[in-house]
Design a protein around this motif. Structure first.
Motif, PDB file in Angstrom:
ATOM      1  N   ALA A  13       0.823  -1.218   0.000  1.00 51.39           N
ATOM      2  CA  ALA A  13       0.000   0.000   0.000  1.00 51.39           C
ATOM      3  C   ALA A  13       0.858   1.270   0.000  1.00 51.39           C
ATOM      4  O   ALA A  13       0.447   2.293  -0.539  1.00 51.39           O
ATOM      5  CB  ALA A  13      -0.929  -0.001   1.213  1.00 51.39           C
ATOM      6  N   GLU A  14       2.044   1.214   0.570  1.00 47.89           N
ATOM      7  CA  GLU A  14       2.930   2.395   0.639  1.00 47.89           C
ATOM      8  C   GLU A  14       3.618   2.682  -0.690  1.00 47.89           C
ATOM      9  O   GLU A  14       4.362   3.644  -0.810  1.00 47.89           O
ATOM     10  CB  GLU A  14       4.015   2.208   1.716  1.00 47.89           C
ATOM     11  CG  GLU A  14       3.484   2.016   3.107  1.00 47.89           C
ATOM     12  CD  GLU A  14       3.176   0.540   3.403  1.00 47.89           C
ATOM     13  OE1 GLU A  14       3.608  -0.354   2.657  1.00 47.89           O
ATOM     14  OE2 GLU A  14       2.461   0.306   4.385  1.00 47.89           O
ATOM     15  N   GLY A  15       3.429   1.822  -1.681  1.00 48.83           N
ATOM     16  CA  GLY A  15       4.069   2.029  -2.983  1.00 48.83           C
ATOM     17  C   GLY A  15       5.352   1.229  -3.105  1.00 48.83           C
ATOM     18  O   GLY A  15       5.527   0.183  -2.492  1.00 48.83           O
ATOM     19  N   TRP A  16       6.248   1.755  -3.882  1.00 50.46           N
ATOM     20  CA  TRP A  16       7.497   1.074  -4.206  1.00 50.46           C
ATOM     21  C   TRP A  16       8.623   1.535  -3.283  1.00 50.46           C
ATOM     22  O   TRP A  16       8.637   2.667  -2.827  1.00 50.46           O
ATOM     23  CB  TRP A  16       7.883   1.378  -5.654  1.00 50.46           C
ATOM     24  CG  TRP A  16       6.872   0.929  -6.652  1.00 50.46           C
ATOM     25  CD1 TRP A  16       5.849   1.659  -7.173  1.00 50.46           C
ATOM     26  CD2 TRP A  16       6.770  -0.362  -7.242  1.00 50.46           C
ATOM     27  NE1 TRP A  16       5.117   0.910  -8.052  1.00 50.46           N
ATOM     28  CE2 TRP A  16       5.665  -0.340  -8.113  1.00 50.46           C
ATOM     29  CE3 TRP A  16       7.510  -1.528  -7.127  1.00 50.46           C
ATOM     30  CZ2 TRP A  16       5.291  -1.435  -8.874  1.00 50.46           C
ATOM     31  CZ3 TRP A  16       7.131  -2.624  -7.877  1.00 50.46           C
ATOM     32  CH2 TRP A  16       6.027  -2.575  -8.742  1.00 50.46           C
ATOM     33  N   PHE A  17       9.593   0.641  -3.086  1.00 48.73           N
ATOM     34  CA  PHE A  17      10.806   0.958  -2.341  1.00 48.73           C
ATOM     35  C   PHE A  17      12.012   0.751  -3.249  1.00 48.73           C
ATOM     36  O   PHE A  17      11.931   0.051  -4.268  1.00 48.73           O
ATOM     37  CB  PHE A  17      10.922   0.103  -1.076  1.00 48.73           C
ATOM     38  CG  PHE A  17       9.960   0.516   0.000  1.00 48.73           C
ATOM     39  CD1 PHE A  17      10.188   1.660   0.752  1.00 48.73           C
ATOM     40  CD2 PHE A  17       8.818  -0.222   0.256  1.00 48.73           C
ATOM     41  CE1 PHE A  17       9.291   2.050   1.736  1.00 48.73           C
ATOM     42  CE2 PHE A  17       7.912   0.157   1.237  1.00 48.73           C
ATOM     43  CZ  PHE A  17       8.157   1.299   1.980  1.00 48.73           C
ATOM     44  N   ALA A  18      13.122   1.353  -2.881  1.00 51.51           N
ATOM     45  CA  ALA A  18      14.328   1.340  -3.716  1.00 51.51           C
ATOM     46  C   ALA A  18      14.731  -0.073  -4.132  1.00 51.51           C
ATOM     47  O   ALA A  18      15.085  -0.308  -5.285  1.00 51.51           O
ATOM     48  CB  ALA A  18      15.474   2.036  -2.990  1.00 51.51           C
ATOM     49  N   LEU A  33      12.792   5.648  -9.501  1.00 50.13           N
ATOM     50  CA  LEU A  33      11.847   5.699  -8.398  1.00 50.13           C
ATOM     51  C   LEU A  33      11.953   7.084  -7.771  1.00 50.13           C
ATOM     52  O   LEU A  33      13.024   7.482  -7.311  1.00 50.13           O
ATOM     53  CB  LEU A  33      12.185   4.622  -7.358  1.00 50.13           C
ATOM     54  CG  LEU A  33      11.225   4.509  -6.179  1.00 50.13           C
ATOM     55  CD1 LEU A  33       9.872   3.987  -6.643  1.00 50.13           C
ATOM     56  CD2 LEU A  33      11.808   3.589  -5.113  1.00 50.13           C
ATOM     57  N   ILE A  34      10.854   7.836  -7.809  1.00 52.16           N
ATOM     58  CA  ILE A  34      10.800   9.177  -7.226  1.00 52.16           C
ATOM     59  C   ILE A  34       9.629   9.201  -6.248  1.00 52.16           C
ATOM     60  O   ILE A  34       8.478   9.012  -6.639  1.00 52.16           O
ATOM     61  CB  ILE A  34      10.611  10.272  -8.304  1.00 52.16           C
ATOM     62  CG1 ILE A  34      11.701  10.193  -9.375  1.00 52.16           C
ATOM     63  CG2 ILE A  34      10.561  11.659  -7.657  1.00 52.16           C
ATOM     64  CD1 ILE A  34      13.104  10.556  -8.933  1.00 52.16           C
ATOM     65  N   ASP A  35       9.941   9.418  -4.986  1.00 50.23           N
ATOM     66  CA  ASP A  35       8.924   9.469  -3.928  1.00 50.23           C
ATOM     67  C   ASP A  35       8.010   8.244  -3.938  1.00 50.23           C
ATOM     68  O   ASP A  35       6.801   8.347  -3.765  1.00 50.23           O
ATOM     69  CB  ASP A  35       8.094  10.757  -4.033  1.00 50.23           C
ATOM     70  CG  ASP A  35       8.935  11.993  -3.770  1.00 50.23           C
ATOM     71  OD1 ASP A  35       9.878  11.913  -2.948  1.00 50.23           O
ATOM     72  OD2 ASP A  35       8.666  13.031  -4.389  1.00 50.23           O
ATOM     73  N   GLY A  36       8.585   7.069  -4.164  1.00 51.00           N
ATOM     74  CA  GLY A  36       7.817   5.830  -4.128  1.00 51.00           C
ATOM     75  C   GLY A  36       7.031   5.526  -5.380  1.00 51.00           C
ATOM     76  O   GLY A  36       6.320   4.530  -5.434  1.00 51.00           O
ATOM     77  N   ALA A  37       7.153   6.367  -6.417  1.00 49.24           N
ATOM     78  CA  ALA A  37       6.442   6.150  -7.685  1.00 49.24           C
ATOM     79  C   ALA A  37       7.439   5.800  -8.787  1.00 49.24           C
ATOM     80  O   ALA A  37       8.520   6.394  -8.869  1.00 49.24           O
ATOM     81  CB  ALA A  37       5.656   7.398  -8.076  1.00 49.24           C
ATOM     82  N   LEU A  38       7.073   4.847  -9.625  1.00 52.89           N
ATOM     83  CA  LEU A  38       7.913   4.502 -10.770  1.00 52.89           C
ATOM     84  C   LEU A  38       7.770   5.578 -11.837  1.00 52.89           C
ATOM     85  O   LEU A  38       6.668   6.024 -12.146  1.00 52.89           O
ATOM     86  CB  LEU A  38       7.501   3.149 -11.352  1.00 52.89           C
ATOM     87  CG  LEU A  38       7.659   1.934 -10.442  1.00 52.89           C
ATOM     88  CD1 LEU A  38       7.162   0.681 -11.169  1.00 52.89           C
ATOM     89  CD2 LEU A  38       9.098   1.756  -9.995  1.00 52.89           C
ATOM     90  N   ARG A  77      20.745   5.279  -4.926  1.00 51.59           N
ATOM     91  CA  ARG A  77      19.756   4.992  -3.872  1.00 51.59           C
ATOM     92  C   ARG A  77      19.835   6.116  -2.844  1.00 51.59           C
ATOM     93  O   ARG A  77      20.616   6.064  -1.900  1.00 51.59           O
ATOM     94  CB  ARG A  77      20.030   3.643  -3.228  1.00 51.59           C
ATOM     95  CG  ARG A  77      18.935   3.190  -2.292  1.00 51.59           C
ATOM     96  CD  ARG A  77      19.294   1.858  -1.634  1.00 51.59           C
ATOM     97  NE  ARG A  77      18.183   1.263  -0.945  1.00 51.59           N
ATOM     98  CZ  ARG A  77      17.719   1.651   0.241  1.00 51.59           C
ATOM     99  NH1 ARG A  77      18.269   2.669   0.861  1.00 51.59           N
ATOM    100  NH2 ARG A  77      16.709   1.028   0.799  1.00 51.59           N
ATOM    101  N   LEU A  78      19.033   7.157  -3.063  1.00 47.83           N
ATOM    102  CA  LEU A  78      19.062   8.326  -2.182  1.00 47.83           C
ATOM    103  C   LEU A  78      18.484   7.999  -0.809  1.00 47.83           C
ATOM    104  O   LEU A  78      18.955   8.487   0.207  1.00 47.83           O
ATOM    105  CB  LEU A  78      18.284   9.485  -2.806  1.00 47.83           C
ATOM    106  CG  LEU A  78      18.781   9.981  -4.167  1.00 47.83           C
ATOM    107  CD1 LEU A  78      17.914  11.134  -4.642  1.00 47.83           C
ATOM    108  CD2 LEU A  78      20.239  10.381  -4.111  1.00 47.83           C
ATOM    109  N   ASP A  79      17.421   7.197  -0.803  1.00 47.34           N
ATOM    110  CA  ASP A  79      16.783   6.744   0.438  1.00 47.34           C
ATOM    111  C   ASP A  79      15.853   5.600   0.061  1.00 47.34           C
ATOM    112  O   ASP A  79      15.878   5.124  -1.080  1.00 47.34           O
ATOM    113  CB  ASP A  79      16.046   7.897   1.151  1.00 47.34           C
ATOM    114  CG  ASP A  79      14.992   8.569   0.288  1.00 47.34           C
ATOM    115  OD1 ASP A  79      14.280   7.870  -0.471  1.00 47.34           O
ATOM    116  OD2 ASP A  79      14.864   9.808   0.372  1.00 47.34           O
ATOM    117  N   ALA A  80      15.036   5.160   0.999  1.00 47.82           N
ATOM    118  CA  ALA A  80      14.188   3.987   0.774  1.00 47.82           C
ATOM    119  C   ALA A  80      13.180   4.160  -0.351  1.00 47.82           C
ATOM    120  O   ALA A  80      12.736   3.182  -0.945  1.00 47.82           O
ATOM    121  CB  ALA A  80      13.454   3.617   2.063  1.00 47.82           C
TER     122      ALA A  80
END
Length: 193
Positions: A13-18, A33-38, A77-80
């Motif tokens: 539900a939170e979207g995608w992770f790195a 991946l930008i802010d959990g969106a592909l 990989r800037l963050d999760a």
């Protein structure tokens, strides 16, 4: 209406992770991946863009001292929830043939060559995200009537934001992250006509 392929559905539900990017073999080649969106490169890449990226990569490789590597189209990989894919990256990470991303602390320079579809992300979103990750140098290359114009930014450590360090046309000389001297006119093919 065609149903979305399974690989396009976020695994939670939170979207995608790195780390999810490494398990999406069906995704288009330049998926970020930008802010959990592909984010996909959906439009065809312009020849101008490809020429600038290739010539710049080769020019920087010839000038990079020991301890620096120049690569292209590798994610950071800037963050999760953020793994952008810059056009060119200068890193001090040791070579690992199985590496699929770099850590921001190993990245010394990120270069984005602006395309019409990536302009907003390159000029604003990535500018902020790379600075927040502590990457010391960022270049944004614009097409100005067929010529490459480089907008250079340096990280201002007290504020954690990028400060403009110059706009370069025709030639670029920079002492950081290593001594760099570029003939920008050679990054693009001569105009015919």
């Amino acid at each position: 209406m065609t149903a979305l392929p399974d690989w396009m559905r976020p695994p939670r539900a939170e979207g995608w992770f790195a780390e999810d990017l490494d398990s999406l073999p069906e995704a288009p080649r330049h998926t970020e991946l930008i802010d959990g969106a592909l984010v996909f490169m959906m439009s065809p890449q312009r020849w101008w863009h490809g020429e600038v990226v290739t010539d710049l990569t080769l020019a920087l490789r010839t000038q990079a001292p020991d301890g620096f590597r120049v690569g292209r189209e590798m994610t950071i990989r800037l963050d999760a929830r953020n793994r952008p894919e810059p056009d060119v990256v200068v890193t001090t990470a040791p070579y690992d043939p199985d590496c699929t991303w770099f850590a921001p602390e190993d990245v010394k320079l990120v270069i984005e060559v602006v395309s019409p579809e990536s302009a907003h992300r390159d000029r604003t979103v990535k500018l902020r995200k790379y600075a927040e990750a502590g990457i010391p140098h960022y270049w944004c290359i614009e097409d100005e009537d067929g010529s490459a114009v480089v907008h250079v930014y340096e990280l201002d450590e007290p504020t954690g934001a990028y400060a403009p360090a110059g706009i370069f046309r025709n030639a670029l000389k920079r002492p950081v992250p290593f001594e760099i001297s570029l003939d920008l006119d050679k990054l693009t093919p001569p105009h015919n006509g």
